[in-house]
Write an enzyme that holds these catalytic residues in place. Structure first.
Site, short mmCIF file in Angstrom:
data_model
loop_
_atom_site.label_atom_id
_atom_site.label_comp_id
_atom_site.label_asym_id
_atom_site.label_seq_id
_atom_site.Cartn_x
_atom_site.Cartn_y
_atom_site.Cartn_z
CD GLU A 125 -8.83 -9.09 -3.43
OE1 GLU A 125 -9.67 -8.72 -2.58
OE2 GLU A 125 -7.66 -9.43 -3.12
CG HIS B 266 -5.34 -6.13 -0.19
ND1 HIS B 266 -6.57 -6.09 0.42
CD2 HIS B 266 -5.45 -7.05 -1.20
CE1 HIS B 266 -7.39 -6.95 -0.20
NE2 HIS B 266 -6.74 -7.53 -1.19
NE ARG C 126 -2.52 -5.71 7.07
CZ ARG C 126 -3.72 -6.19 6.75
NH1 ARG C 126 -4.30 -7.10 7.52
NH2 ARG C 126 -4.34 -5.76 5.66
CG ASN D 156 -3.53 -2.23 6.94
OD1 ASN D 156 -3.37 -1.88 5.77
ND2 ASN D 156 -4.59 -2.88 7.34
CG PHE E 286 -13.40 1.72 7.22
CD1 PHE E 286 -12.89 1.04 6.11
CD2 PHE E 286 -14.06 0.99 8.21
CE1 PHE E 286 -13.03 -0.34 6.00
CE2 PHE E 286 -14.19 -0.40 8.09
CZ PHE E 286 -13.68 -1.06 6.99
NE ARG F 97 -6.49 -12.20 5.43
CZ ARG F 97 -7.11 -11.01 5.40
NH1 ARG F 97 -7.08 -10.24 4.32
NH2 ARG F 97 -7.74 -10.56 6.47
CE1 TYR G 223 -9.56 -3.00 0.41
CE2 TYR G 223 -8.74 -0.85 -0.26
CZ TYR G 223 -8.53 -2.07 0.35
OH TYR G 223 -7.31 -2.36 0.92
CB THR H 163 -7.30 -5.55 9.96
OG1 THR H 163 -7.83 -6.72 9.34
CG2 THR H 163 -7.62 -4.34 9.11
CE LYS I 72 -4.03 -2.07 2.35
NZ LYS I 72 -4.96 -1.92 3.52
P1 IDP Z 1 -7.96 -6.77 5.74
O1 IDP Z 1 -7.17 -5.79 4.93
O2 IDP Z 1 -7.19 -7.27 6.92
O3 IDP Z 1 -8.56 -7.87 4.90
P2 IDP Z 1 -10.61 -5.59 5.80
O4 IDP Z 1 -11.59 -5.77 6.90
O5 IDP Z 1 -10.86 -6.28 4.51
O6 IDP Z 1 -9.15 -5.95 6.38
O7 IDP Z 1 -10.51 -4.03 5.55
C1 IDP Z 1 -9.88 -3.51 4.39
C2 IDP Z 1 -8.98 -2.37 4.80
O8 IDP Z 1 -9.80 -1.32 5.34
C3 IDP Z 1 -8.00 -2.70 5.93
O9 IDP Z 1 -6.78 -3.26 5.47
C4 IDP Z 1 -7.79 -1.36 6.58
O10 IDP Z 1 -6.79 -0.61 5.91
C5 IDP Z 1 -9.12 -0.68 6.41
N1 IDP Z 1 -9.92 -0.79 7.62
C6 IDP Z 1 -10.53 -1.90 8.11
N2 IDP Z 1 -11.19 -1.65 9.25
C7 IDP Z 1 -11.00 -0.32 9.49
C8 IDP Z 1 -11.44 0.56 10.53
O11 IDP Z 1 -12.14 0.18 11.47
N3 IDP Z 1 -11.03 1.87 10.41
C9 IDP Z 1 -10.26 2.31 9.40
N4 IDP Z 1 -9.84 1.52 8.40
C10 IDP Z 1 -10.19 0.22 8.44
MG MG Z 2 -9.97 -7.75 3.36
#
Ligand code: IDP
Ligand code: MG
Length: 136
Positions: A129, A118, A105, A115, A60, A88, A52, A94, A12
């Site tokens: 994807e 992805h 991460r 973070n 968010f 993963r 997304y 996350t 990212k």
């Molecule tokens: P992941 O990347 O671990 O699969 P997802 O739930 O798919 O997590 O969320 C996608 C992206 O959205 C995350 O990598 C993170 O950058 C962002 N994100 C997820 N939850 C939050 C939140 O509660 N606040 C702000 N950003 C979030």
């Molecule tokens: Mg995800």
């Protein structure tokens, strides 16, 4: 039985900005992933919104799409035995604050939104994807 899979990984903008892409790629290689395809690109916001889309109802979502399209990213197809789950695990939770020691991460993430990485969350989504970035 062997189960070689492909998964999509994205380095990212926060990590590319800090010149961490080569370091992160070497972690993948050292963990036995093959980087089958890769490209360094900048998405338009509309592309990030499409990528997304599953998160479109989340509070968010807008910030997330602004962020993913805010700078260069590196999209990669990673290949390995059980690649989706292995990736993963290597990425970690996350929220970098909750990510385990030794995960990407934990090591590189700044915050839940920045973070650093992805990774596809299922084999089905990995196909969608990978097509998103590498179809044609
Ligand atoms: P992941 O990347 O671990 O699969 P997802 O739930 O798919 O997590 O969320 C996608 C992206 O959205 C995350 O990598 C993170 O950058 C962002 N994100 C997820 N939850 C939050 C939140 O509660 N606040 C702000 N950003 C979030
Ligand atoms: Mg995800």
């Amino acid at each position: 039985m062997s189960n070689v899979e492909q998964t999509l990984s994205i380095i990212k903008p926060d990590a590319v900005e800090r010149n961490l892409d080569d370091k992160i790629k070497s972690v993948f290689i050292n963990k036995g992933f093959k980087i089958v395809k890769e490209k360094k690109i900048k998405l338009e916001k509309e592309d990030a919104e499409k990528f997304y889309k599953v998160h479109e109802t989340k509070p968010f979502y807008n910030d997330l799409c602004e962020y993913l399209s805010s700078g260069l990213i590196v999209a990669m197809v990673l290949e390995k035995e059980d690649a989706v789950l292995a990736n993963r695990k290597l990425m970690g939770a996350t929220d970098p604050k909750k990510a385990e020691e030794g995960t990407l991460r934990k090591q590189f993430g700044i915050s839940i939104d920045k973070n650093s990485i992805h990774g596809s969350d299922s084999i089905n989504n990995s196909k969608i994807e990978i097509d998103f970035f590498f179809k044609d």
